[in-house]
Design an enzyme around this catalytic site. Structure first.
Site, PDB file in Angstrom:
ATOM      1  N   LYS A 121       0.874  -1.189   0.000  1.00  0.00           N
ATOM      2  CA  LYS A 121       0.000   0.000   0.000  1.00  0.00           C
ATOM      3  C   LYS A 121       0.902   1.228   0.000  1.00  0.00           C
ATOM      4  CE  LYS A 121      -4.008   2.147   2.221  1.00  0.00           C
ATOM      5  NZ  LYS A 121      -3.617   3.524   2.005  1.00  0.00           N
ATOM      6  N   LYS A 174      -7.396  -3.404   3.934  1.00  0.00           N
ATOM      7  CA  LYS A 174      -6.173  -2.694   4.337  1.00  0.00           C
ATOM      8  C   LYS A 174      -5.580  -3.350   5.561  1.00  0.00           C
ATOM      9  CE  LYS A 174      -8.116   1.474   4.667  1.00  0.00           C
ATOM     10  NZ  LYS A 174      -8.320   2.911   4.861  1.00  0.00           N
TER      11      LYS A 174
HETATM   12  P1  ATP Z   1      -5.949   5.987   3.136  1.00  0.00           P
HETATM   13  O1  ATP Z   1      -6.454   7.175   3.830  1.00  0.00           O
HETATM   14  O2  ATP Z   1      -5.411   4.936   4.059  1.00  0.00           O
HETATM   15  O3  ATP Z   1      -5.042   6.297   1.992  1.00  0.00           O
HETATM   16  P2  ATP Z   1      -8.323   5.803   1.577  1.00  0.00           P
HETATM   17  O4  ATP Z   1      -9.544   6.054   2.373  1.00  0.00           O
HETATM   18  O5  ATP Z   1      -7.816   6.881   0.694  1.00  0.00           O
HETATM   19  O6  ATP Z   1      -7.177   5.244   2.512  1.00  0.00           O
HETATM   20  P3  ATP Z   1      -8.681   3.100   1.138  1.00  0.00           P
HETATM   21  O7  ATP Z   1      -9.755   2.383   0.438  1.00  0.00           O
HETATM   22  O8  ATP Z   1      -8.740   3.014   2.592  1.00  0.00           O
HETATM   23  O9  ATP Z   1      -8.636   4.596   0.666  1.00  0.00           O
HETATM   24  O10 ATP Z   1      -7.297   2.568   0.674  1.00  0.00           O
HETATM   25  C1  ATP Z   1      -7.071   2.481  -0.683  1.00  0.00           C
HETATM   26  C2  ATP Z   1      -6.143   3.573  -1.099  1.00  0.00           C
HETATM   27  O11 ATP Z   1      -4.808   3.114  -1.009  1.00  0.00           O
HETATM   28  C3  ATP Z   1      -6.377   3.861  -2.551  1.00  0.00           C
HETATM   29  O12 ATP Z   1      -7.259   4.934  -2.697  1.00  0.00           O
HETATM   30  C4  ATP Z   1      -5.001   4.169  -3.101  1.00  0.00           C
HETATM   31  O13 ATP Z   1      -4.825   5.570  -3.093  1.00  0.00           O
HETATM   32  C5  ATP Z   1      -4.044   3.592  -2.097  1.00  0.00           C
HETATM   33  N1  ATP Z   1      -3.232   2.459  -2.573  1.00  0.00           N
HETATM   34  C6  ATP Z   1      -1.904   2.333  -2.412  1.00  0.00           C
HETATM   35  N2  ATP Z   1      -1.461   1.175  -2.885  1.00  0.00           N
HETATM   36  C7  ATP Z   1      -2.542   0.514  -3.374  1.00  0.00           C
HETATM   37  C8  ATP Z   1      -2.719  -0.746  -3.973  1.00  0.00           C
HETATM   38  N3  ATP Z   1      -1.713  -1.589  -4.165  1.00  0.00           N
HETATM   39  N4  ATP Z   1      -3.987  -1.091  -4.347  1.00  0.00           N
HETATM   40  C9  ATP Z   1      -5.022  -0.267  -4.154  1.00  0.00           C
HETATM   41  N5  ATP Z   1      -4.905   0.947  -3.576  1.00  0.00           N
HETATM   42  C10 ATP Z   1      -3.667   1.335  -3.186  1.00  0.00           C
END
Ligand code: ATP
Length: 591
Positions: free
Chosen positions: A251, A424
């Site tokens: 991530k 996550k």
């Molecule tokens: P966070 O605040 O932790 O970044 P978020 O609310 O933006 O999370 P989540 O669904 O919780 O979004 O986590 C997915 C996010 O992680 C995606 O929006 C993307 O920006 C990021 N990301 C990083 N690496 C990856 C990956 N390998 N696959 C999917 N998403 C990824």
């Protein structure tokens, strides 16, 4: 539809804070409007003219809007300024003054404005550029105001200055459509999630009904709402949820990008569907060179990398790239690496209903990879130890943690949905609350002493998906530098509203209420039960909600998130539970 008729609906919407009543009003409004008008109305009701990815915003400076007002009526300038200050809203201020004028001598022309001509003029106003543009904009606005009744003027002025503030969200409109057509909201949501265009969805529903909606397709150039992940803190649980097998991907801690390619043309959309193409000339270049297909929609995370070492840098470094000017220079100084994780469409083949393995295979076929233009690092896992070990690697390499993805045949790309197909897994859960929360500002308290004249403390909320409301969770006053408070006070100004916004649920009364608009990253020491805050009220204990203890601003403005992307109440409950579990297991620092 006459604009005056739309204004009647707006007045009714404004006079209620009851969500069901609001929905009924919207149902009536969309029933009455013809398809073309209904589309335009849906944008205007949200305070815009286009879907977000078009990148044209309303937001004329108040000073200019007032100049237009003075062109059509002889109200005294000082009086006008005083009234706007007193009312805190340009719309009602001008309405009041115009109403006084009209009852005396009529200076305005009067006449019938329709929804379509108001929309058309507002659109022209946003599009005028070049020398003398400001004067042309003011004249265009004066032109419609000359035909507007005082009440119509109220909404025209709010719209043109980008302060519509009706308390209606895109989800409220989708709700209304599902009632109007008597179908499950999911049918309508699908069309919205793959187009991000509320106007299009409303127009098609009105003209071709629900069957029409199901024929709407993804298209290059139209941002797709992102698929999102749930979170869990235990490797065993994660694997159980995924049926014993998953693809663990790094991530990366950067900015999500949706890349649209159409021949040589590259468009880049943010996590909230804004067009950010012009900020990233370097990304456009590398995508043109290294994506080898005619057209596609791909997703990646852009991460700041060190110019010298090539190592990944923390998220904050990317903030240098959020700028309108000197973008080329910034691109050189703060280069990014692109880590691709999904393919939604390639050369006309829609991929969102295919499995993850299929999509990833297709993705790998169109990328000419190098170190900083590559697929996300990934490992197929079936046992908790391997998963935990891979997490440590990810962290050592500068990532936030892992996203563990479902690998079964049902692992489609669910646009716009947070679900268990992606989970996550972050390091944060191994200690107390070192994980951050992204919270929405819903109110502010004036500062005192050194902070006088600015807001000193903010009331923050988590998002409750079940009720589509923002529930208070803490008051935060630390972690802000002086310039942060300055900046935040300025940023919040246009979003101050006179009473509690309908989608806000808080018993704490701030000095001013803020229309949910901004997300800030907050960290705290722990999550505690709270008799005051409304987040998760009654879920864990009767009469108690959850709060963050000793909250601090981390310095991260989550401008890439919309309020609905804030940490959800459900997530907070999950964080609270895992915190308890750790303490029980004697692993937490608390024991
Ligand atoms: P966070 O605040 O932790 O970044 P978020 O609310 O933006 O999370 P989540 O669904 O919780 O979004 O986590 C997915 C996010 O992680 C995606 O929006 C993307 O920006 C990021 N990301 C990083 N690496 C990856 C990956 N390998 N696959 C999917 N998403 C990824």
């Amino acid at each position: 539809m006459d604009f005056s008729r739309l204004v009647e609906f707006y007045e009714r919407l404004e006079s209620t804070t009851k969500r069901l009543e609001m929905r009924e009003i919207l149902v009536e409004l969309f029933r009455e409007a013809d398809p073309e008008e209904a589309g335009l109305i849906s944008y205007m009701t949200l305070g815009t003219l286009h879907p977000p990815y078009i990148g044209i915003e309303l937001g004329m400076a108040e000073k200019l809007a007032l100049r237009a007002v003075r062109m059509v009526t002889d109200v005294d300038e000082d009086r006008l300024d005083r009234e706007v200050k007193a009312k805190g809203d340009i719309g009602t201020a001008v309405e009041t003054l115009l109403a006084e004028k009209k009852s005396g001598q009529t200076t305005l022309l009067g006449g019938r404005l329709t929804v379509q001509n108001v929309y058309a003029i507002l659109e022209r106003i946003t599009k005028v550029t070049g020398e003398g543009a400001v004067d042309v904009k003011v004249k265009l606005l004066a032109g419609i105001l000359a035909h507007a009744s005082p009440k119509e003027a109220r909404y025209i002025l709010r719209l043109v200055t980008g302060k519509m503030r009706l308390g209606v969200a895109d989800q409220s409109i989708l709700d209304a459509l599902s009632v109007l057509y008597g179908v499950e909201k999911s049918v309508i949501e699908r069309a919205y999630n793959i187009t991000s265009d509320i106007g299009l969805v409303v127009k098609v529903a009105k003209s071709a009904g629900i069957e029409g909606l199901s024929s709407i397709r993804m298209a290059v150039g139209r941002a797709v709402k992102p698929m999102l992940a749930e979170r869990l803190s235990d490797s065993r649980e994660i694997l159980e949820k995924l049926g014993g097998r998953g693809l663990a991907e790094y991530k990366y801690d950067g900015e999500r990008m949706q890349i649209h390619k159409d021949g040589e043309r590259i468009l880049i959309f943010s996590r909230r569907q804004e067009n950010i193409t012009s900020q990233y000339p370097d990304v456009q270049g590398s995508c043109r060179e290294r994506i080898i297909c005619k057209s596609c929609i791909l997703e990646c995370e852009a991460v700041a990398v060190d110019r010298e070492t090539g190592q990944m840098l923390p998220f904050q470094e990317l903030m240098h790239r959020r700028r309108k000017y000197d973008v080329e220079k910034a691109a050189k100084h703060y280069p990014v690496g692109l880590f691709f994780f999904d393919a939604l469409m390639i050369d006309g083949e829609e991929l969102i209903d295919r499995s993850l393995s299929y999509r990833r295979k297709k993705l790998s076929e169109v990328l000419e990879q190098n170190e900083h233009f590559t697929l996300t690092r990934a490992l197929e896992v079936t046992d908790p130890d391997t998963l935990e070990n891979f997490l440590l690697h990810a962290i050592e390499d500068g990532c936030e943690g892992l996203i563990v993805k479902d690998l079964s045949e049902k692992s489609i790309y669910r646009a716009g949905a947070r679900g268990w197909l992606w989970i996550k897994y972050k390091r944060s859960y191994v200690s107390k609350l070192v994980d951050t929360l992204d919270l929405t500002v819903i109110g502010a308290f004036y500062g005192t002493g050194k902070r006088a004249g600015r807001y000193g403390t903010l009331l923050m909320a988590a998002y409750d998906q079940a009720t589509d409301t923002f529930k208070s969770i803490c008051k935060v006053g630390t972690g802000f530098k002086d310039e942060d408070l300055e900046r935040i006070t300025e940023m919040l100004k246009p979003y101050v509203v006179p009473k509690r916004p309908p989608r806000v649920d808080s018993e704490m009364e701030p000095d001013v209420w803020i229309q949910p608009s901004f997300v800030l990253e907050i960290i705290g020491d722990e999550i505690t039960l709270s008799p005051i805050h409304t987040a998760a009220r009654g879920l864990l204990q009767r009469n108690a909600g959850l709060a963050i203890r000793f909250p601090r601003f981390t310095g991260k403005y989550r401008l890439d998130k919309s309020p609905e992307d804030s940490t959800t109440v459900e997530e907070v409950v999950e964080m609270y539970r895992s915190q308890l579990k750790r303490v029980e297991e004697g692993r937490g620092e608390a024991t």
